[in-house]
Write a protein that holds these residues in place. Structure first.
Motif, mmCIF file in Angstrom:
data_model
loop_
_atom_site.group_PDB
_atom_site.id
_atom_site.type_symbol
_atom_site.label_atom_id
_atom_site.label_comp_id
_atom_site.label_asym_id
_atom_site.label_seq_id
_atom_site.Cartn_x
_atom_site.Cartn_y
_atom_site.Cartn_z
ATOM 1 N N ALA A 116 50.241 -12.098 -83.226
ATOM 2 C CA ALA A 116 50.732 -13.161 -83.688
ATOM 3 C C ALA A 116 49.743 -14.425 -83.899
ATOM 4 N N ALA A 117 48.983 -14.627 -83.199
ATOM 5 C CA ALA A 117 47.888 -15.706 -83.112
ATOM 6 C C ALA A 117 46.803 -15.363 -83.907
ATOM 7 N N GLN A 118 46.442 -14.251 -84.278
ATOM 8 C CA GLN A 118 45.421 -14.086 -85.068
ATOM 9 C C GLN A 118 46.079 -13.901 -86.700
ATOM 10 N N GLY A 119 47.404 -14.059 -86.771
ATOM 11 C CA GLY A 119 48.086 -14.376 -88.146
ATOM 12 C C GLY A 119 48.346 -12.684 -88.582
ATOM 13 N N LEU A 120 48.535 -11.845 -87.702
ATOM 14 C CA LEU A 120 48.894 -10.498 -87.979
ATOM 15 C C LEU A 120 50.212 -10.143 -88.177
ATOM 16 N N GLY A 121 51.064 -11.210 -87.539
ATOM 17 C CA GLY A 121 52.445 -11.173 -87.891
ATOM 18 C C GLY A 121 53.067 -10.254 -86.538
ATOM 19 N N THR A 122 54.379 -10.801 -86.273
ATOM 20 C CA THR A 122 55.147 -10.293 -85.136
ATOM 21 C C THR A 122 55.484 -8.953 -85.342
ATOM 22 N N VAL A 123 55.834 -8.291 -86.437
ATOM 23 C CA VAL A 123 56.241 -6.959 -86.573
ATOM 24 C C VAL A 123 54.842 -6.171 -86.261
ATOM 25 N N ASN A 124 53.681 -6.355 -86.868
ATOM 26 C CA ASN A 124 52.569 -5.629 -86.346
ATOM 27 C C ASN A 124 52.323 -5.536 -84.962
ATOM 28 N N GLY A 125 52.530 -6.797 -84.164
ATOM 29 C CA GLY A 125 52.628 -6.970 -82.653
ATOM 30 C C GLY A 125 53.399 -6.259 -81.907
ATOM 31 N N ALA A 126 54.665 -6.094 -82.278
ATOM 32 C CA ALA A 126 55.496 -5.196 -81.593
ATOM 33 C C ALA A 126 55.249 -3.735 -81.906
ATOM 34 N N ALA A 127 54.834 -3.497 -83.087
ATOM 35 C CA ALA A 127 54.452 -2.060 -83.268
ATOM 36 C C ALA A 127 53.116 -1.667 -83.092
ATOM 37 N N SER A 128 52.001 -2.274 -82.695
ATOM 38 C CA SER A 128 50.962 -2.274 -81.922
ATOM 39 C C SER A 128 51.320 -1.878 -80.560
ATOM 40 N N LEU A 129 52.168 -2.600 -79.834
ATOM 41 C CA LEU A 129 52.533 -2.270 -78.442
ATOM 42 C C LEU A 129 53.398 -1.016 -78.499
ATOM 43 N N ALA A 130 54.135 -0.633 -79.431
ATOM 44 C CA ALA A 130 54.655 0.557 -79.347
ATOM 45 C C ALA A 130 53.687 1.750 -79.596
ATOM 46 N N VAL A 131 52.576 1.550 -80.419
ATOM 47 C CA VAL A 131 51.470 2.620 -80.190
ATOM 48 C C VAL A 131 50.571 2.631 -79.059
ATOM 49 N N TYR A 132 50.515 1.439 -78.559
ATOM 50 C CA TYR A 132 49.600 1.430 -77.244
ATOM 51 C C TYR A 132 50.467 2.097 -76.139
ATOM 52 N N SER A 133 51.740 2.149 -76.088
ATOM 53 C CA SER A 133 52.324 2.634 -74.985
ATOM 54 C C SER A 133 52.490 4.299 -75.330
ATOM 55 N N ALA A 134 52.623 4.597 -76.782
ATOM 56 C CA ALA A 134 52.665 6.051 -77.175
ATOM 57 C C ALA A 134 51.446 6.816 -76.862
ATOM 58 N N ALA A 135 50.296 6.042 -77.046
ATOM 59 C CA ALA A 135 48.753 6.561 -76.710
ATOM 60 C C ALA A 135 48.514 6.634 -75.256
ATOM 61 N N ASN A 136 49.210 5.552 -74.604
ATOM 62 C CA ASN A 136 49.073 5.749 -73.262
ATOM 63 C C ASN A 136 49.757 6.983 -72.642
ATOM 64 N N GLY A 137 50.905 7.332 -73.087
ATOM 65 C CA GLY A 137 51.557 8.547 -72.643
ATOM 66 C C GLY A 137 50.710 9.771 -72.998
ATOM 67 N N ILE A 138 50.136 9.823 -74.052
ATOM 68 C CA ILE A 138 49.430 10.898 -74.392
ATOM 69 C C ILE A 138 48.055 10.912 -73.507
ATOM 70 N N GLY A 139 47.379 9.935 -73.439
ATOM 71 C CA GLY A 139 46.343 9.553 -72.360
ATOM 72 C C GLY A 139 46.468 10.077 -70.968
ATOM 73 N N ARG A 140 47.672 9.865 -70.528
ATOM 74 C CA ARG A 140 48.204 10.384 -68.892
ATOM 75 C C ARG A 140 48.168 11.760 -69.040
ATOM 76 N N PHE A 141 48.713 12.382 -69.825
ATOM 77 C CA PHE A 141 48.923 13.684 -70.088
ATOM 78 C C PHE A 141 47.554 14.483 -70.127
#
Length: 206
Positions: A116-141
């Motif tokens: 949001a601070a970079q002007g990328l929008g709150t939607v992209n902020g929430a979506a990027s966190l979801a992507v981060y969590s999904a990648a985190n799950g894949i990385g753990r495995f």
């Protein structure tokens, strides 16, 4: 996270990776759920509902796992063993875990605000966190599974170093949507290795 280590002697890292991956994929799901709840019911009720959901999930998990661990006999002994601190490798492992935990949690709290601070929008902020969590799950495995072949210490060192590069270098130059999602994928993936491998490493050290 510690339970599979007591049950599996072969393919222990694979078992730990499967157990740990739930944290990443669960985080991905909860980002979407809580975002929708906040939009429709407000922050206070979103947090209350999330709390009730965790209570139900915890109760169901205990009910499902209990039959499988009911026959397990703990070897006993004290829960506190100060002699472990005489092992220098254990002390350094504790120190690294203490420091790593601070960095690991930062994106989960600040990635949406940063977007949001970079002007990328709150939607992209929430979506990027979801992507981060999904990648985190894949990385753990994935990184835990590789630990069975490349060694747990090697995977821990590699994932920690690359996580540091992601946080200190890549995140600092993230100023557009493509870079944001690149960080979310790579940063999430490499930070996932810590949680799935650390239990096996502790077992090897002590």
């Amino acid at each position: 996270m510690s339970i599979p280590a007591k049950w599996f002697t072969k393919k222990q890292d694979l078992a730990l990776g499967i157990a740990a991956s739930g944290g990443g994929f669960g985080g991905m799901a909860f980002v979407e759920i809580v975002s929708k709840l906040i939009d429709t019911m407000g922050l206070a009720w979103a947090i209350r509902i999330e709390g009730f959901m965790f209570l139900v999930l915890l109760s169901v998990s205990i009910a499902l796992v209990k039959p499988f661990v009911g026959g397990y006999k703990d070897p006993g002994g004290s829960l506190w063993d100060s002699s472990l601190f005489k092992i220098i490798h254990y002390d350094f492992l504790l120190l690294s875990a203490f420091v790593y935990a601070f960095a690991y949690l930062v994106p989960f709290f600040y990635l949406p605000a940063y977007a949001a601070a970079q002007g990328l929008g709150t939607v992209n902020g929430a979506a990027s966190l979801a992507v981060y969590s999904a990648a985190n799950g894949i990385g753990r495995f994935a990184l835990a599974t590789l630990g069975d072949y490349a060694g747990n210490f090697n995977m821990l060192i590699i994932s920690n170093i690359l996580s540091g590069v992601m946080f200190l270098v890549v995140w600092n130059v993230t100023q557009n949507i493509g870079a944001l999602y690149t960080f979310s994928i790579l940063g999430g993936f490499f930070t996932g290795g810590y949680w799935s491998v650390i239990t096996a490493v502790v077992g090897q050290v002590v």
